[in-house]
Design a protein around this motif. Structure first.
Motif, PDB file in Angstrom:
ATOM      1  N   SER A 168      -3.834 -11.015  -9.805  1.00  0.00           N
ATOM      2  CA  SER A 168      -3.027  -9.952 -10.410  1.00  0.00           C
ATOM      3  C   SER A 168      -1.676  -9.924  -9.704  1.00  0.00           C
ATOM      4  CB  SER A 168      -3.737  -8.605 -10.252  1.00  0.00           C
ATOM      5  OG  SER A 168      -2.936  -7.556 -10.748  1.00  0.00           O
ATOM      6  N   VAL A 169      -0.601 -10.169 -10.459  1.00  0.00           N
ATOM      7  CA  VAL A 169       0.744 -10.270  -9.874  1.00  0.00           C
ATOM      8  C   VAL A 169       1.620  -9.157 -10.438  1.00  0.00           C
ATOM      9  CG1 VAL A 169       2.755 -11.768  -9.537  1.00  0.00           C
ATOM     10  CG2 VAL A 169       0.478 -12.779  -9.748  1.00  0.00           C
TER      11      VAL A 169
ATOM     12  N   HIS B  98       6.715  -0.524 -13.984  1.00  0.00           N
ATOM     13  CA  HIS B  98       6.091   0.615 -14.666  1.00  0.00           C
ATOM     14  C   HIS B  98       4.674   0.285 -15.149  1.00  0.00           C
ATOM     15  CE1 HIS B  98       5.656   4.109 -17.254  1.00  0.00           C
ATOM     16  NE2 HIS B  98       5.427   3.312 -18.282  1.00  0.00           N
ATOM     17  N   TRP B  99       4.510  -0.830 -15.874  1.00  0.00           N
ATOM     18  CA  TRP B  99       3.196  -1.142 -16.457  1.00  0.00           C
ATOM     19  C   TRP B  99       2.204  -1.593 -15.397  1.00  0.00           C
ATOM     20  CZ3 TRP B  99       1.713   0.859 -20.765  1.00  0.00           C
ATOM     21  CH2 TRP B  99       2.699   1.251 -21.688  1.00  0.00           C
ATOM     22  N   CYS B 100       2.717  -2.067 -14.246  1.00  0.00           N
ATOM     23  CA  CYS B 100       1.812  -2.358 -13.120  1.00  0.00           C
ATOM     24  C   CYS B 100       1.152  -1.061 -12.653  1.00  0.00           C
ATOM     25  CB  CYS B 100       2.582  -2.992 -11.959  1.00  0.00           C
ATOM     26  SG  CYS B 100       3.394  -4.558 -12.372  1.00  0.00           S
ATOM     27  N   HIS B 101       1.958   0.009 -12.559  1.00  0.00           N
ATOM     28  CA  HIS B 101       1.409   1.315 -12.156  1.00  0.00           C
ATOM     29  C   HIS B 101       0.377   1.797 -13.173  1.00  0.00           C
ATOM     30  CE1 HIS B 101       4.211   1.615  -8.937  1.00  0.00           C
ATOM     31  NE2 HIS B 101       5.272   1.822  -9.679  1.00  0.00           N
ATOM     32  N   VAL B 102       0.694   1.614 -14.456  1.00  0.00           N
ATOM     33  CA  VAL B 102      -0.204   2.096 -15.518  1.00  0.00           C
ATOM     34  C   VAL B 102      -1.554   1.383 -15.420  1.00  0.00           C
ATOM     35  CG1 VAL B 102      -0.572   2.208 -18.017  1.00  0.00           C
ATOM     36  CG2 VAL B 102       1.689   2.741 -17.069  1.00  0.00           C
ATOM     37  N   MET B 103      -1.515   0.040 -15.318  1.00  0.00           N
ATOM     38  CA  MET B 103      -2.778  -0.707 -15.271  1.00  0.00           C
ATOM     39  C   MET B 103      -3.558  -0.384 -13.997  1.00  0.00           C
ATOM     40  SD  MET B 103      -3.491  -4.701 -16.075  1.00  0.00           S
ATOM     41  CE  MET B 103      -5.148  -5.390 -15.941  1.00  0.00           C
TER      42      MET B 103
ATOM     43  N   ARG C 132       5.104 -10.351  -6.484  1.00  0.00           N
ATOM     44  CA  ARG C 132       5.924 -11.484  -6.949  1.00  0.00           C
ATOM     45  C   ARG C 132       7.237 -11.597  -6.176  1.00  0.00           C
ATOM     46  NH1 ARG C 132      10.277 -10.079 -10.701  1.00  0.00           N
ATOM     47  NH2 ARG C 132      10.363 -12.298 -11.096  1.00  0.00           N
ATOM     48  N   GLU C 133       7.686 -10.490  -5.588  1.00  0.00           N
ATOM     49  CA  GLU C 133       8.946 -10.535  -4.851  1.00  0.00           C
ATOM     50  C   GLU C 133       8.751 -11.158  -3.466  1.00  0.00           C
ATOM     51  OE1 GLU C 133      10.847  -6.721  -7.203  1.00  0.00           O
ATOM     52  OE2 GLU C 133      10.167  -6.440  -5.158  1.00  0.00           O
TER      53      GLU C 133
ATOM     54  N   GLY D  31       5.472 -13.837 -21.391  1.00  0.00           N
ATOM     55  CA  GLY D  31       4.982 -13.488 -20.056  1.00  0.00           C
ATOM     56  C   GLY D  31       5.475 -12.115 -19.684  1.00  0.00           C
ATOM     57  N   GLY D  32       5.192 -11.704 -18.478  1.00  0.00           N
ATOM     58  CA  GLY D  32       5.653 -10.400 -18.009  1.00  0.00           C
ATOM     59  C   GLY D  32       4.719  -9.894 -16.934  1.00  0.00           C
ATOM     60  N   TRP D  33       4.999  -8.710 -16.447  1.00  0.00           N
ATOM     61  CA  TRP D  33       4.203  -8.135 -15.360  1.00  0.00           C
ATOM     62  C   TRP D  33       3.661  -6.777 -15.788  1.00  0.00           C
ATOM     63  CZ3 TRP D  33       8.950 -10.432 -14.947  1.00  0.00           C
ATOM     64  CH2 TRP D  33       8.928 -11.711 -14.329  1.00  0.00           C
ATOM     65  N   PRO D  34       2.457  -6.410 -15.390  1.00  0.00           N
ATOM     66  CA  PRO D  34       1.589  -7.172 -14.506  1.00  0.00           C
ATOM     67  C   PRO D  34       1.122  -8.470 -15.160  1.00  0.00           C
ATOM     68  CG  PRO D  34       0.380  -5.371 -15.520  1.00  0.00           C
ATOM     69  CD  PRO D  34       1.817  -5.187 -15.900  1.00  0.00           C
TER      70      PRO D  34
END
Length: 673
Positions: A44-45, A51-56, A81-82, A102-105
């Motif tokens: 999981s990256v 924002h969507w990383c926080h949501v997931m 990723r940073e 592609g995109g994050w998460p």
């Protein structure tokens, strides 16, 4: 109970340290554990301000049932990723090849040999819009791993072979010339949004590096169309919601073509690149607005992103608490007419609403508006605007602030150093040059430290565990070279040379091609190698620019040859995808112009030095100093005597020098000033 991430320095990983998921950081031990248990790895990256990383995370990784299933059937691995752009790049390439986007998460399932076989980005907690739930995905992958292992192995092998086949040659024979640059300009003109500025449609990203190319092209050729696209794009962004009209600084991108509603996170790299671009726009045009935006953005970086150690933090979150205590995007930044009235009273609220484009129905969500300058208010009272802005800023400061990702990324600090050094020099703000110098000191002290190789990140003055990648070496060298030009301190030129020698030894392949990771770095399923400029200059083009400047300062043939070898990729990509090789094209402009070498035998900060820094010639390098020791600091100053006892400037390119001058006006004319 905290998991293994509690021992890390990454703010993003620390956000997941209390998850019930038994996370591992990326490490050989995690894959050894998967091998021992004979289970796949869930990779999981993400990053701290996503924002969507926080949501997931909230929906799935904080859920006890989901975590229990994950822990039983997988070895879960979290990557910032940073901190690990190499891991991110390799698996993102696989995700994009497999899914078309592609995109994050980013969510990738790997064999214990780190070979990917199933991909996705955000998965919801229940099925939605044709997308399976995260639980369904986990169960499906577990079934495939248990019952159809040969098929999984075959898919993984095919993907790895496909990635290996994508290795890039250096991209073309020779360096980009007039015809490639002209084709690139034509390509940008075709994609230019005449109505709203910028390139392409929604979502619209701030095209800092393409604007840098346009400004350099104008400086070299006088092409008015290039300047117009640059100036109009910068004006549209400065007046849009993507720019913080109260506190300065730019949000990540605009969700619409008109620059009205941003994605609210604020990244150090965007602000560093844009600060420098607006300073260069002012240098080209004298625009008061460009000067204001450059200075406000510099002040934003120092006020909001500077860390206690003198470096610059990575980002501010998009989300913060609203009045009801909900964690929502944009809560810190948006206003309703009612909120304006509470702070300003009826009259000033009506004035502010018209001036900042705040409407009853709202331009964002739930009747709130993003502040912008729609520009249809006619002449306004500047003092009244300043008073209203100050009161709104003070009121906003009482709101819960967005979270800050405190890690210091070497590459992005390099970009900030260049921006602050030049902005400080142009606008007589020595404090900004001091902030740039302090950040550079931190990079030398903590990121170079004892090991004499660059570390990618630090936090709270402690170096992280991850090796610097090519963009770190290129951008930090770029920052040091800008600092050398402004301060007249040759130590920064030496440090840049030290970093660029490592680029030559560790990151350069056959025929001038560059790699994102060093020859002795951890071996991934493929060695990442991306020459395209996206949100930041690619390592490839950043290194090319720094190598070219360093060669101009020192006369080093090896660095000049390496820069030209690296620019082959710009010859190949510039005419085809100019929006995605903007910094490469800017470096090509410097090459086409020489670049010019300016030696000022005279005081640092004196009239001739300042005139040299304000010269518009693309990529010109400037060395200033006086006295017998100056040549020891800068090779360009060797054998540069004063003329008639006066400070004297020498301008050279391609081994040919103009007659020396003691006249600032004459020097400005020689440098397109």
């Amino acid at each position: 109970m905290a998991n293994r991430l509690a021992q890390t320095t990454s703010p993003y990983l620390l956000q997941h340290a209390d998850n019930p998921v038994d996370w591992w950081p990326w490490s050989p031990e995690a894959f050894e554990e998967a091998r021992k248990r004979d289970v796949p790895v869930l990779l999981s990256v993400g990053y701290a301000s996503c924002h969507w990383c926080h949501v997931m995370a909230h929906e799935s990784f904080e859920d006890d049932d989901t975590a229990a299933y994950l822990n039983a059937h997988f070895v879960p691995v979290k990557v910032d990723r940073e901190e690990r752009p190499d891991v991110d790049a390799v698996y993102m390439e696989a995700v994009q090849a497999a899914t078309g986007h592609g995109g994050w998460p980013m969510t990738v399932f790997l064999t214990p040999d780190a070979e990917p076989f199933y991909f996705g980005t955000y998965f919801p907690p229940e099925p939605r819009h044709g997308s399976p739930s995260f639980q369904q995905v986990l169960e499906g992958v577990t079934t495939a791993w248990t019952d159809r292992r040969e098929e999984v192995a075959e898919v993984a092998g095919r993907i790895v072979a496909d990635l290996a086949g994508r290795s890039l040659v250096h991209g073309g024979d020779g360096v980009p010339g007039e015809s490639e640059v002209a084709q690139a300009l034509l390509g940008l003109t075709r994609e230019y949004d005449e109505q709203h500025g910028g390139f392409g449609g929604a979502p619209k990203f701030p095209p800092a590096m393409a604007v840098e190319f346009l400004l350099r092209h104008y400086a070299r050729t006088g092409a008015e169309g290039a300047l117009q696209m640059a100036a109009d794009t910068c004006a549209a962004m400065a007046r849009g919601g993507i720019y913080d009209q109260l506190g300065g600084g730019f949000a990540r991108y605009s969700v619409d073509r008109e620059w009205i509603v941003p994605h609210f996170e604020k990244m150090l790299y965007d602000n560093a690149l844009l600060c420098r671009v607006y300073a260069h726009l002012w240098r080209a045009t004298g625009s008061d607005e460009a000067r204001r935006i450059a200075l406000e953005t510099a002040d934003f970086m120092v006020r909001e992103l500077r860390t206690a150690e003198g470096g610059f933090a990575s980002a501010l979150d998009a989300d913060s608490e609203d009045a009801e205590g909900r964690h929502v995007e944009g809560a810190f930044d948006v206003w309703t007419p009612e909120q304006l009235r509470e702070v300003l009273g009826e009259d000033d609220a009506a004035f502010a609403a018209a001036y900042f484009g705040v409407t009853e129905e709202g331009t964002f969500e739930e009747g709130a508006s993003v502040l912008r300058l729609p520009g249809d208010t006619g002449p306004v009272d500047a003092a009244r605007v300043a008073g209203v802005r100050a009161r709104l800023l003070a009121a906003r400061d009482e709101r819960p602030h967005p979270g800050r990702d405190d890690k210091v990324v070497a590459a992005w600090n390099g970009l900030a150093i260049a921006a602050l050094a030049e902005t400080g020099a142009y606008f007589d703000r020595p404090d900004l040059v001091e902030r740039a110098t302090e950040a550079a000191d931190l990079l030398v002290r903590v990121h170079l430290g004892e090991v004499a190789r660059l570390t990618r990140t630090s936090k709270d003055g402690r170096a992280g565990d991850n090796a610097g990648v090519l963009e770190d070496y290129g951008d930090v060298a770029e920052g040091f070279l800008a600092l050398a030009a402004v301060t007249g301190e040759g130590a920064w030129l030496e440090f840049a040379g030290f970093l660029l020698d490592i680029v030559l030894e560790q990151f350069t392949g056959e025929g001038g091609q560059l790699y994102d990771t060093a020859h002795d770095a951890e071996q991934l399923i493929r060695r990442p190698q991306d020459p395209t400029d996206s949100a930041t200059p690619s390592g490839w083009t950043a290194a090319a620019g720094a190598l070219l400047s360093y060669a101009a300062y020192t006369g080093s043939e090896a660095h000049r040859t390496a820069a030209e070898g690296a620019l082959g990729v710009v010859k190949a990509l510039g005419p085809r995808v100019p929006r995605f090789v903007g910094w490469g094209l800017a470096v090509a402009e410097a090459l086409l112009d020489g670049p010019r070498e300016v030696a000022v035998a005279g005081p640092v900060g004196g009239e001739l030095h300042r005139t040299a820094l304000l010269g518009r010639a693309p990529g010109a390098v400037v060395a200033a100093g006086e006295g017998p020791g100056a040549g020891a600091e800068f090779p360009l100053l060797v054998d540069r005597p004063l003329v008639g006892g006066e400070p004297t400037a020498y301008v050279c390119r391609h081994f040919v020098c103009d007659a020396p001058t003691t006249d600032a006006g004459e020097l400005a004319a020689k440098l397109g000033g």
